[in-house]
Design a protein around this motif. Sequence first.
Motif, PDB file in Angstrom:
ATOM      1  N   GLY A  48      -1.356 -12.284 -10.905  1.00  0.00           N
ATOM      2  CA  GLY A  48       0.091 -12.222 -10.793  1.00  0.00           C
ATOM      3  C   GLY A  48       0.650 -10.816 -10.847  1.00  0.00           C
ATOM      4  N   GLY A  49      -0.164  -9.870 -11.278  1.00  0.00           N
ATOM      5  CA  GLY A  49       0.281  -8.481 -11.324  1.00  0.00           C
ATOM      6  C   GLY A  49       0.127  -7.742 -10.016  1.00  0.00           C
ATOM      7  N   VAL A  50      -0.463  -8.399  -9.017  1.00  0.00           N
ATOM      8  CA  VAL A  50      -0.635  -7.801  -7.686  1.00  0.00           C
ATOM      9  C   VAL A  50       0.485  -8.368  -6.818  1.00  0.00           C
ATOM     10  N   ARG A  51       1.497  -7.543  -6.511  1.00  0.00           N
ATOM     11  CA  ARG A  51       2.750  -8.075  -5.985  1.00  0.00           C
ATOM     12  C   ARG A  51       2.932  -7.954  -4.470  1.00  0.00           C
ATOM     13  N   ALA A  52       2.103  -7.168  -3.794  1.00  0.00           N
ATOM     14  CA  ALA A  52       2.285  -6.990  -2.347  1.00  0.00           C
ATOM     15  C   ALA A  52       0.975  -6.535  -1.721  1.00  0.00           C
ATOM     16  N   ASP A  53       0.840  -6.750  -0.417  1.00  0.00           N
ATOM     17  CA  ASP A  53      -0.314  -6.217   0.310  1.00  0.00           C
ATOM     18  C   ASP A  53      -0.229  -4.693   0.329  1.00  0.00           C
ATOM     19  N   LEU A  54      -1.376  -4.050   0.450  1.00  0.00           N
ATOM     20  CA  LEU A  54      -1.397  -2.599   0.621  1.00  0.00           C
ATOM     21  C   LEU A  54      -1.828  -2.326   2.061  1.00  0.00           C
ATOM     22  N   THR A  55      -0.857  -2.014   2.897  1.00  0.00           N
ATOM     23  CA  THR A  55      -1.108  -1.835   4.335  1.00  0.00           C
ATOM     24  C   THR A  55      -0.868  -0.389   4.728  1.00  0.00           C
ATOM     25  N   PRO A  56      -1.880   0.313   5.224  1.00  0.00           N
ATOM     26  CA  PRO A  56      -1.706   1.718   5.612  1.00  0.00           C
ATOM     27  C   PRO A  56      -0.989   1.827   6.953  1.00  0.00           C
ATOM     28  N   ASP A  57      -0.597   3.052   7.302  1.00  0.00           N
ATOM     29  CA  ASP A  57      -0.033   3.266   8.634  1.00  0.00           C
ATOM     30  C   ASP A  57      -1.167   3.394   9.647  1.00  0.00           C
ATOM     31  N   ALA A  58      -0.839   3.733  10.870  1.00  0.00           N
ATOM     32  CA  ALA A  58      -1.837   3.786  11.946  1.00  0.00           C
ATOM     33  C   ALA A  58      -2.938   4.801  11.663  1.00  0.00           C
ATOM     34  N   GLU A  59      -2.645   5.802  10.844  1.00  0.00           N
ATOM     35  CA  GLU A  59      -3.633   6.833  10.513  1.00  0.00           C
ATOM     36  C   GLU A  59      -4.363   6.513   9.208  1.00  0.00           C
ATOM     37  N   GLY A  60      -4.080   5.370   8.636  1.00  0.00           N
ATOM     38  CA  GLY A  60      -4.728   4.981   7.382  1.00  0.00           C
ATOM     39  C   GLY A  60      -4.051   5.525   6.138  1.00  0.00           C
ATOM     40  N   LYS A  61      -2.893   6.167   6.307  1.00  0.00           N
ATOM     41  CA  LYS A  61      -2.211   6.785   5.179  1.00  0.00           C
ATOM     42  C   LYS A  61      -1.474   5.744   4.336  1.00  0.00           C
ATOM     43  N   VAL A  62      -1.510   5.976   3.019  1.00  0.00           N
ATOM     44  CA  VAL A  62      -0.831   5.103   2.063  1.00  0.00           C
ATOM     45  C   VAL A  62       0.140   5.946   1.254  1.00  0.00           C
ATOM     46  N   THR A  63       1.368   5.458   1.101  1.00  0.00           N
ATOM     47  CA  THR A  63       2.383   6.186   0.347  1.00  0.00           C
ATOM     48  C   THR A  63       2.510   5.655  -1.078  1.00  0.00           C
ATOM     49  N   TYR A  64       3.152   6.470  -1.910  1.00  0.00           N
ATOM     50  CA  TYR A  64       3.382   6.053  -3.297  1.00  0.00           C
ATOM     51  C   TYR A  64       4.284   4.823  -3.348  1.00  0.00           C
ATOM     52  N   GLY A  65       5.233   4.755  -2.419  1.00  0.00           N
ATOM     53  CA  GLY A  65       6.112   3.594  -2.370  1.00  0.00           C
ATOM     54  C   GLY A  65       5.352   2.304  -2.161  1.00  0.00           C
ATOM     55  N   LYS A  66       4.301   2.342  -1.336  1.00  0.00           N
ATOM     56  CA  LYS A  66       3.485   1.150  -1.106  1.00  0.00           C
ATOM     57  C   LYS A  66       2.686   0.787  -2.360  1.00  0.00           C
ATOM     58  N   LEU A  67       2.197   1.804  -3.058  1.00  0.00           N
ATOM     59  CA  LEU A  67       1.491   1.525  -4.319  1.00  0.00           C
ATOM     60  C   LEU A  67       2.432   0.889  -5.327  1.00  0.00           C
ATOM     61  N   PHE A  68       3.658   1.376  -5.359  1.00  0.00           N
ATOM     62  CA  PHE A  68       4.630   0.848  -6.318  1.00  0.00           C
ATOM     63  C   PHE A  68       4.959  -0.608  -6.002  1.00  0.00           C
ATOM     64  N   ALA A  69       5.021  -0.940  -4.716  1.00  0.00           N
ATOM     65  CA  ALA A  69       5.281  -2.332  -4.338  1.00  0.00           C
ATOM     66  C   ALA A  69       4.147  -3.240  -4.806  1.00  0.00           C
ATOM     67  N   VAL A  70       2.932  -2.701  -4.828  1.00  0.00           N
ATOM     68  CA  VAL A  70       1.765  -3.467  -5.286  1.00  0.00           C
ATOM     69  C   VAL A  70       1.795  -3.648  -6.796  1.00  0.00           C
ATOM     70  N   GLN A  71       2.119  -2.595  -7.532  1.00  0.00           N
ATOM     71  CA  GLN A  71       2.092  -2.644  -9.001  1.00  0.00           C
ATOM     72  C   GLN A  71       3.390  -2.061  -9.574  1.00  0.00           C
TER      73      GLN A  71
END
Length: 561
Positions: free
Chosen positions: A412-435
């Motif tokens: 239940g603590g995993v709140r969203a998928d972690l989806t990178p952009d076309a180059e595989g980059k992941v932002t802090y905002g996406k990490l925050f959506a996850v946790q």
Amino acid sequence: MNLRNGLLVASIALVLTACNDSDSTEVVVPAAPVDVKLIAINDFHGNIEAADGITLTLPDPKDPSKTIKEPVGGAEYLATWIKNLKAKNPNNVVVSAGDLIGGSPMISALYHDEPTIEAMNALGLDINAVGNHEFDDGHAELMRMQNGGCHADKVGCADGKFEGAKFKFLAANVLDSKTGKTILPAYQIKEFKGAKIGFIGMTLKGTPGIVTPAGVAGLEFQDEVETANKLVPELQKQGVEAIVVLLHEGGIPADAQINGCKDIAGPIVDIVKKLDKAIDIVISGHTHKPYNCTINDKLVTSAYQYGGMVTDIDLTIDPKTGHVSKMSANNLAVTRNVAKDPAQTSLIEKFLKLVTPLKDRVVGTVAGALPRLVDPVGAGESVLGRVIADSQLAATAEKDLGASKVAFMNPGGVRADLTPDAEGKVTYGKLFAVQPFGNSLVTMTLTGEQIDKVLEQQWNGTSAKIMQVSAGFSYVWSKSKPNGSKIDIASIKLNGVAIDPKASYRVTVNNFMASGGDGYLEFVNGKDVQGGAQDIDALESYIKKNPKLAVPSVERISVLN
């Protein structure tokens, strides 16, 4: 005026006047049936910004025999949908069945969900029943959401002040342990042209088992059915015969139709069957599933999640009895093909300016999408769950950080998928959506027997909460064996070696789990407890240290029929 007419007028005047012990109150008797519109949402979780990943499968308007995934939600669109529905009937009430806040994206969570309260004030929310996430930060913070004032850490109050909610939070089954009184009102009565509707608001009785214990300290959570049924006579004494329960508990239907109810299962079914016959409608939530049901002659609805759907409920109140004579519901997808609400746009833009620099910072790269969804016929693992558990083990594996051997993560603590952009980059905002919860890591010592015990505690109710486990740890569980005996301790292995029931192992979890959250009570008995970094920091560090992080596909948990 003749005598007969005079007596008739006097009789009518007596009927329209009611007395109580202290004063006289004029009772307005409606001359005709009164139509009222209820507009309902649930499980909004601070999703004021329209997010890419919030979609619904809907009929293709070009070919109804096919379906398409349609982006839904976002406060700009939700506000317009609600405004349009309200325009159809001036007798309306906008309600929420809990989890309005908590588990929110960065744009709201960074400012302690004040942006969400402001957004709901602007779109005209009238009532919100508390859900379990309203207690994430404790009773005092919930009261601040209602009454206003700045947070102690000074983050928030973007305009120098926070006025709180203009709508009412209801908590009929949440009592102060010392006083025995509800911490918030149990119900609210709305009146339209003399017709009264009572709204009872509650969260699920099991809230203490899914919230950090500190968040519910000093509170008692009462049975949902007993609470609602006890309030019925109290409402009836005030002339209320039309009764709606806003309940943060739900069910799961077998079909995926937004207005479906096929073979619905879950706690909501048993609860509704036991509710007083005087209760007409139950607006529910918690499971994040849409449904539109009739159970025990009551209308029972749920509107998906994250503002991606709204339930449009029409009811008619009989002028003679005050009872509901007709009622119907329709779940509507909050599609983004309507005009944006300017007040919501302005609010979102204000907070985006504050959070964007942090939100858009690139933290690293991954080799592919990391979904949070668990295979429903599998052992209970998710790809993203494995990555998070691995990151927490990596963050505490060194001796001075606890020398952990295994990490567990609650699903239940995993709140969203972690989806990178076309180059595989992941932002802090996406990490925050996850946790988004700001949990910290806790490392403790457990024996092999205790590890076995806490694994068995994954089945502590009607549904399992399978923990995600770090690489090197494995075990087998059985679907057919009873709760408490689902795992043969001999199957529990660490790096291929069966654990020793009497040996000690260093184990990492988050502070929510360490305090017994989600029913993992054995963690409370851990020894040599040592605190660590925040979970999101551990995930960021792990991704940074592992460029193009591989997607872990090898199963760590196995299941037998």
